[in-house]
Motif scaffolding. Structure first.
Motif, PDB file in Angstrom:
ATOM      1  N   GLU A 151       0.862  -1.190   0.000  1.00 25.81           N
ATOM      2  CA  GLU A 151       0.000   0.000   0.000  1.00 25.81           C
ATOM      3  C   GLU A 151       0.891   1.231   0.000  1.00 25.81           C
ATOM      4  N   ASP A 152       0.654   2.154  -0.949  1.00 27.12           N
ATOM      5  CA  ASP A 152       1.524   3.322  -1.052  1.00 27.12           C
ATOM      6  C   ASP A 152       1.176   4.454  -0.092  1.00 27.12           C
ATOM      7  N   ASP A 153      -0.022   4.486   0.437  1.00 26.54           N
ATOM      8  CA  ASP A 153      -0.445   5.569   1.328  1.00 26.54           C
ATOM      9  C   ASP A 153       0.026   5.277   2.764  1.00 26.54           C
ATOM     10  N   PRO A 154       0.961   6.091   3.285  1.00 23.09           N
ATOM     11  CA  PRO A 154       1.488   5.834   4.632  1.00 23.09           C
ATOM     12  C   PRO A 154       0.405   5.842   5.712  1.00 23.09           C
ATOM     13  N   ALA A 155      -0.582   6.709   5.587  1.00 24.73           N
ATOM     14  CA  ALA A 155      -1.649   6.764   6.588  1.00 24.73           C
ATOM     15  C   ALA A 155      -2.466   5.472   6.583  1.00 24.73           C
ATOM     16  N   LEU A 156      -2.744   4.946   5.410  1.00 21.69           N
ATOM     17  CA  LEU A 156      -3.505   3.702   5.331  1.00 21.69           C
ATOM     18  C   LEU A 156      -2.658   2.523   5.824  1.00 21.69           C
ATOM     19  N   ARG A 157      -1.357   2.539   5.543  1.00 22.09           N
ATOM     20  CA  ARG A 157      -0.488   1.483   6.083  1.00 22.09           C
ATOM     21  C   ARG A 157      -0.527   1.503   7.606  1.00 22.09           C
ATOM     22  N   ALA A 158      -0.480   2.683   8.191  1.00 23.68           N
ATOM     23  CA  ALA A 158      -0.534   2.805   9.653  1.00 23.68           C
ATOM     24  C   ALA A 158      -1.886   2.311  10.174  1.00 23.68           C
ATOM     25  N   GLN A 159      -2.964   2.634   9.461  1.00 19.75           N
ATOM     26  CA  GLN A 159      -4.284   2.176   9.866  1.00 19.75           C
ATOM     27  C   GLN A 159      -4.372   0.649   9.783  1.00 19.75           C
ATOM     28  N   LEU A 160      -3.815   0.079   8.725  1.00 27.02           N
ATOM     29  CA  LEU A 160      -3.795  -1.384   8.604  1.00 27.02           C
ATOM     30  C   LEU A 160      -3.049  -2.016   9.776  1.00 27.02           C
ATOM     31  N   GLU A 161      -1.913  -1.440  10.151  1.00 29.02           N
ATOM     32  CA  GLU A 161      -1.147  -1.972  11.276  1.00 29.02           C
ATOM     33  C   GLU A 161      -1.968  -1.928  12.562  1.00 29.02           C
ATOM     34  N   SER A 162      -2.701  -0.848  12.773  1.00 27.47           N
ATOM     35  CA  SER A 162      -3.550  -0.723  13.951  1.00 27.47           C
ATOM     36  C   SER A 162      -4.694  -1.738  13.921  1.00 27.47           C
ATOM     37  N   VAL A 163      -5.326  -1.854  12.776  1.00 30.33           N
ATOM     38  CA  VAL A 163      -6.447  -2.790  12.620  1.00 30.33           C
ATOM     39  C   VAL A 163      -5.983  -4.230  12.854  1.00 30.33           C
ATOM     40  N   PHE A 164      -4.880  -4.599  12.239  1.00 27.29           N
ATOM     41  CA  PHE A 164      -4.396  -5.970  12.396  1.00 27.29           C
ATOM     42  C   PHE A 164      -3.921  -6.248  13.820  1.00 27.29           C
ATOM     43  N   PHE A 165      -3.466  -5.226  14.523  1.00 28.33           N
ATOM     44  CA  PHE A 165      -3.089  -5.428  15.926  1.00 28.33           C
ATOM     45  C   PHE A 165      -4.297  -5.904  16.722  1.00 28.33           C
ATOM     46  N   SER A 166      -5.476  -5.366  16.401  1.00 28.91           N
ATOM     47  CA  SER A 166      -6.681  -5.731  17.157  1.00 28.91           C
ATOM     48  C   SER A 166      -7.202  -7.131  16.804  1.00 28.91           C
ATOM     49  N   ILE A 167      -6.758  -7.699  15.690  1.00 22.18           N
ATOM     50  CA  ILE A 167      -7.194  -9.056  15.319  1.00 22.18           C
ATOM     51  C   ILE A 167      -5.988  -9.996  15.211  1.00 22.18           C
TER      52      ILE A 167
END
Length: 141
Positions: A15-31
């Motif tokens: 994913e090229d968007d740094p903000a979305l990469r950070a959001q993905l990392e947060s989301v995956f942390f919760s699952i």
């Protein structure tokens, strides 16, 4: 000793968007008990090495990062190198031709970024899409 039947599935994301990469990392942390995001990449240039290093069970792939449709090219490479890896396309494009091309190249699912980022509980959106894929279905938004 027996392995747990509930081991987390390994995931990498392009994913090229740094903000979305950070959001993905947060989301995956919760699952993380179900899906472990091992790494994120801003583009698919190191795709083959990432597949060797991380041995993912699923790849989240943006369709357009450095240039038009480089995500489609990466999707094609994944399915040629390791056809058992599932690929969930995560993109902003909802044009019929883009969806059709991704599915023809072997995408196991297609999720719009707007659906993911505006979802009340984005971790539930990812859980639902990946669950559908691992149950043998094709997830489409």
């Amino acid at each position: 000793m027996f392995q747990s039947l509930t081991m987390a599935k390994k995931v990498i994301a392009f994913e090229d968007d740094p903000a979305l990469r950070a959001q993905l990392e947060s989301v995956f942390f919760s699952i993380r008990n179900e899906y472990q995001l091992q790494a994120t990449f801003p583009n698919p240039l190191g795709l083959e090495q990432a597949l060797k290093d991380y041995k993912p069970e699923v790849v989240l792939m943006d369709l357009q990062m450095l240039e038009d449709d480089d995500g489609l090219v990466a999707l094609y490479k994944i399915k040629q190198l390791a056809p058992t890896i599932r690929v969930l396309v995560l993109t902003m494009f909802d044009a019929d031709q883009k969806v059709f091309n991704a599915l023809c190249l072997g995408a196991d699912g297609y999720m719009l970024k707007s659906d993911f980022s505006s979802y009340q509980l984005p971790h539930e959106a990812i859980r639902k899409s990946l669950g559908t894929i691992f149950e043998g279905g094709a997830y489409l938004t």
